[in-house]
Scaffold this motif. Sequence first.
Motif, short mmCIF file in Angstrom:
data_model
loop_
_atom_site.label_atom_id
_atom_site.label_comp_id
_atom_site.label_asym_id
_atom_site.label_seq_id
_atom_site.Cartn_x
_atom_site.Cartn_y
_atom_site.Cartn_z
N ASP A 160 0.80 -1.28 0.13
CA ASP A 160 -0.17 -0.01 -0.08
C ASP A 160 0.65 1.15 0.15
O ASP A 160 1.33 1.68 1.09
CB ASP A 160 -0.68 -0.07 1.33
N VAL B 79 1.66 5.29 -0.44
CA VAL B 79 1.00 6.35 -0.16
C VAL B 79 2.18 7.52 -0.52
O VAL B 79 3.37 7.30 -0.45
CB VAL B 79 0.55 6.67 1.42
N ARG C 56 -4.88 17.23 0.75
CA ARG C 56 -4.87 16.36 -0.13
C ARG C 56 -4.24 16.83 -1.41
O ARG C 56 -4.34 17.75 -1.89
CB ARG C 56 -6.16 16.00 -0.44
N TYR D 33 7.02 9.30 -1.76
CA TYR D 33 6.25 8.09 -1.70
C TYR D 33 6.79 7.16 -0.93
O TYR D 33 8.05 6.63 -0.99
CB TYR D 33 5.91 7.34 -3.02
N GLU E 109 5.78 3.10 1.78
CA GLU E 109 4.62 2.40 2.33
C GLU E 109 3.85 2.96 3.38
O GLU E 109 4.57 3.72 4.32
CB GLU E 109 5.40 0.94 2.80
N ARG E 110 2.64 2.60 3.30
CA ARG E 110 1.82 3.23 4.44
C ARG E 110 2.57 2.98 5.89
O ARG E 110 2.19 3.73 6.65
CB ARG E 110 0.48 2.70 4.26
N ILE F 246 0.08 12.18 4.92
CA ILE F 246 -0.49 11.45 3.67
C ILE F 246 -1.48 12.40 2.93
O ILE F 246 -2.67 12.89 3.40
CB ILE F 246 -1.28 10.13 4.13
N GLU G 240 -3.01 8.70 -1.68
CA GLU G 240 -3.03 7.06 -1.63
C GLU G 240 -3.14 6.49 -2.91
O GLU G 240 -4.00 6.61 -3.63
CB GLU G 240 -4.15 6.60 -0.60
N GLY H 176 -3.00 2.98 -3.35
CA GLY H 176 -3.79 2.02 -3.17
C GLY H 176 -2.73 0.82 -3.54
O GLY H 176 -1.47 0.91 -3.54
N GLU H 177 -3.30 -0.50 -3.81
CA GLU H 177 -2.64 -1.57 -4.39
C GLU H 177 -2.04 -1.39 -5.47
O GLU H 177 -2.69 -1.01 -6.25
CB GLU H 177 -3.46 -2.67 -3.87
#
Lengths: 405, 141
Positions: B22, B24, B35, B123, B125-126, B135, B138, B140-141
């Motif tokens: 994941d 971010v 955002r 960037y 990993e979460r 953050i 995101e 995502g996967e």
Amino acid sequence: MHRKPWMTTLLLAALCCGNAWATQPDDAATLTVRGFGTLGVARSSSDQAEFARDFSQPKGIKGGQWSGRIDSVLGVQANWQATPQLELVGQVVSRYRYDESRVPEVMWAFAKWEPDARLALRAGRIGADFMMLADSRLVGYSSLTVRPSTDFFGPLFFSHFDGADASLTVPLGNGLARGKVFGGTISEKTPLAVEIWDTSGASTRGLVFDYLTGPWQLRASTAYVEYSNDIQFARQLAITLRASGAAAAAADALKVAGTTTRYDSLGVAYDAGPLQVQAMLNSIRHEAGLLHNSHAGYLLAGYRLGALMPYAGVSWWKSRLKSPALPNTASADLNREYDQVMGVSVADQTTYTLGARWSLCRNTAIKLQWDAIRGSASSRLPLPHSQPGWNGRTDVISAVVDFIF
Amino acid sequence: MTLRYILLSLFLMLLAPHAAADLVVVANPKSGIERLSQDEVINIYLGRYRRLASGITAEPVDLPGDAEQKLRFYRRLVGKTLAEINAYWARLVFSGRTRPPQIAENAEAALDFVAARPGALAYVERTQVDKRVRIVFELGE
């Protein structure tokens, strides 16, 4: 000639392992030296005209002989980031050039000042912004095909100018609008028929507008060039014509100094995931009677399949012939010579391209390409040195290794 | 108790790859942004427009070479391979138009840079996100 495959292997290994693109995140002044190059061979099937990459090359390839002449290039660039706002850039390139040598040339040497993220000002020797995606037409690694379309970019006889440009980027709607103005003087020489045409002192100015939204880029641009020098063989003929009492309009048509050429172009590019598509159209209008107006275009598409990216394209370049002024001299030889000179800038051809780019590793790509040129027998550009019997058709096969370091 | 322990371990084992995948984008809390849209992240990382809505100049940070996180970041952001991203930057760099993102040695160094600079973005990993950063996008996967 001894083949040394181990040298090639070592070179490729060095290129594949290199990481010259890394810059550390800090505010200190940094000097970065990078380079690019192409090792390439190509063959053109016809022996009645030569295939050249663009107008800067005095000789092309012909007769089915493999040659490394037209595409091989080596360039080195230094960037000195003096402050976060000020950068100095110099680029030197060795390529096959107008005098048949590979003497390195200074392609860029400019200072760039970015007072904020929206505005960029550059002054010095700057690249002419003719391509949609890059200023340089020589960095093979950065492009999909072996070379930019000869039909579309071949007539653009200069690659840099000494002057300044300013670009402003602002959000507009769902995308970004970018406008650029530029101006300066040209200092390049270009082979034309039997002579090297010195275009030094010509001036250029223009506007470029881009709109970027998602995967789309739209472009409109216009540029003017005002010439300061005549083409010598045309000038000599004009003197002879005047001395022989020819119509003044015929002699005047041979004059290039003081006239202008206007380039207008429209382009669109779509780049999303594995798919890349580009298309451009242009119109070139010359005041000089000797230089025929023309229009050109290209459409190019590629689709990535793993490390391989096959592509296909079509391009064309067609002159709109001006009504010739008749010299009406008593000499048939002189009248014939005039007709030949007036035909020197005629272009009428279409090129179909198929190829594939293979990303060998992060900094190296291999390309194979086939160009089928189908033109009329009257087409004299962009293939130099056409012979009687030239039918406007040739097939060009190219194989290149492009790299950056 | 043993059964609960085994179930919990299995759950964590299933969760671990999910969390690791994941990605971010993080910014400095002083950046003035809450955002970013995907287009804004693309514009910043591809050098098209590096001005945040707050007026601060964005300073994106990349990871070196063929780092696995980097590969996933560009694949998810723009659907491109690292070879394509490299070719893209070759076009711009050898035109003298703009600079590629600065390179951090690893994700920890990228986080340190973001924590120290109001305009910096990275960037990660979460699971690597800490209190020093915020953050803002995101993938995502």
